[in-house]
Design a protein around this motif. Structure first.
Motif, PDB file in Angstrom:
ATOM      1  N   GLN A 162      -6.923 -10.011 -44.800  1.00 33.59           N
ATOM      2  CA  GLN A 162      -7.055  -8.752 -44.288  1.00 33.59           C
ATOM      3  C   GLN A 162      -8.453  -8.450 -43.327  1.00 33.59           C
ATOM      4  O   GLN A 162      -8.308  -7.584 -42.653  1.00 33.59           O
ATOM      5  CB  GLN A 162      -6.926  -7.516 -45.341  1.00 33.59           C
ATOM      6  N   GLN A 163      -9.242  -9.545 -43.078  1.00 33.99           N
ATOM      7  CA  GLN A 163     -10.481  -9.553 -42.504  1.00 33.99           C
ATOM      8  C   GLN A 163     -11.358  -8.245 -42.653  1.00 33.99           C
ATOM      9  O   GLN A 163     -11.762  -7.716 -41.881  1.00 33.99           O
ATOM     10  CB  GLN A 163     -10.086  -9.639 -40.969  1.00 33.99           C
ATOM     11  N   TRP A 164     -11.495  -8.136 -43.971  1.00 32.46           N
ATOM     12  CA  TRP A 164     -12.364  -6.848 -44.233  1.00 32.46           C
ATOM     13  C   TRP A 164     -13.830  -7.494 -44.489  1.00 32.46           C
ATOM     14  O   TRP A 164     -14.130  -8.738 -44.774  1.00 32.46           O
ATOM     15  CB  TRP A 164     -11.992  -6.209 -45.751  1.00 32.46           C
ATOM     16  N   LYS A 165     -14.764  -6.294 -44.282  1.00 33.76           N
ATOM     17  CA  LYS A 165     -16.199  -6.775 -44.523  1.00 33.76           C
ATOM     18  C   LYS A 165     -16.363  -7.012 -46.133  1.00 33.76           C
ATOM     19  O   LYS A 165     -15.861  -6.101 -46.969  1.00 33.76           O
ATOM     20  CB  LYS A 165     -16.946  -5.610 -44.077  1.00 33.76           C
ATOM     21  N   ILE A 166     -17.082  -7.720 -46.671  1.00 36.15           N
ATOM     22  CA  ILE A 166     -17.282  -8.121 -48.109  1.00 36.15           C
ATOM     23  C   ILE A 166     -18.766  -7.431 -48.245  1.00 36.15           C
ATOM     24  O   ILE A 166     -19.705  -7.909 -47.780  1.00 36.15           O
ATOM     25  CB  ILE A 166     -17.085  -9.796 -48.280  1.00 36.15           C
TER      26      ILE A 166
END
Length: 118
Positions: free
Chosen positions: A75-79
């Motif tokens: 989902q290309q979320w910030k981790i």
């Protein structure tokens, strides 16, 4: 534990060199720490239901972190990772099934004042 069936599979490395095996174990240990910290972050932020379909938390922090990282990558979320592990009791312990929860209430412990003779 999630180590054998979920991707680490140390036996398949077939490393014979002690140094290489110890290096691999160090990398695995750091990876486990990272995934557990990520799992703690997922539960603390209330996002556990996104990666755990159980009514109550049914997965370990390691598995939650593993699933979250895979989802975040797709989902290309910030981790974001929790910077520490708390020494407090788990506020929401993992319960894989209602049977497991019911069995935990049946356990009895006996405090011994001395070791029995063998």
């Amino acid at each position: 534990m999630d180590l054998k069936s979920n991707g680490f599979n140390l036996e398949a490395s077939r490393l014979g060199d002690q140094f290489a095996l110890s290096q691999l174990c160090g990398v695995i240990a750091l990876t486990i720490l990272f995934l557990v910290l990520q799992g703690v972050q997922v539960v603390a932020s209330g996002n556990g239901r996104r990666v755990d379909a159980h009514w109550n938390r049914g997965m370990s922090y390691l598995k939650l972190g593993w699933n979250w990282i895979r989802l975040a990558i797709t989902q290309q979320w910030k981790i974001q990772v929790y910077p520490f592990l708390s020494s407090l009791p788990d506020p929401q312990p993992a319960i894989a099934s209602k049977q497991q929860q019911n069995d935990s209430f049946k356990r009895e412990f006996t405090v011994l004042s001395r070791f029995p003779a063998s």
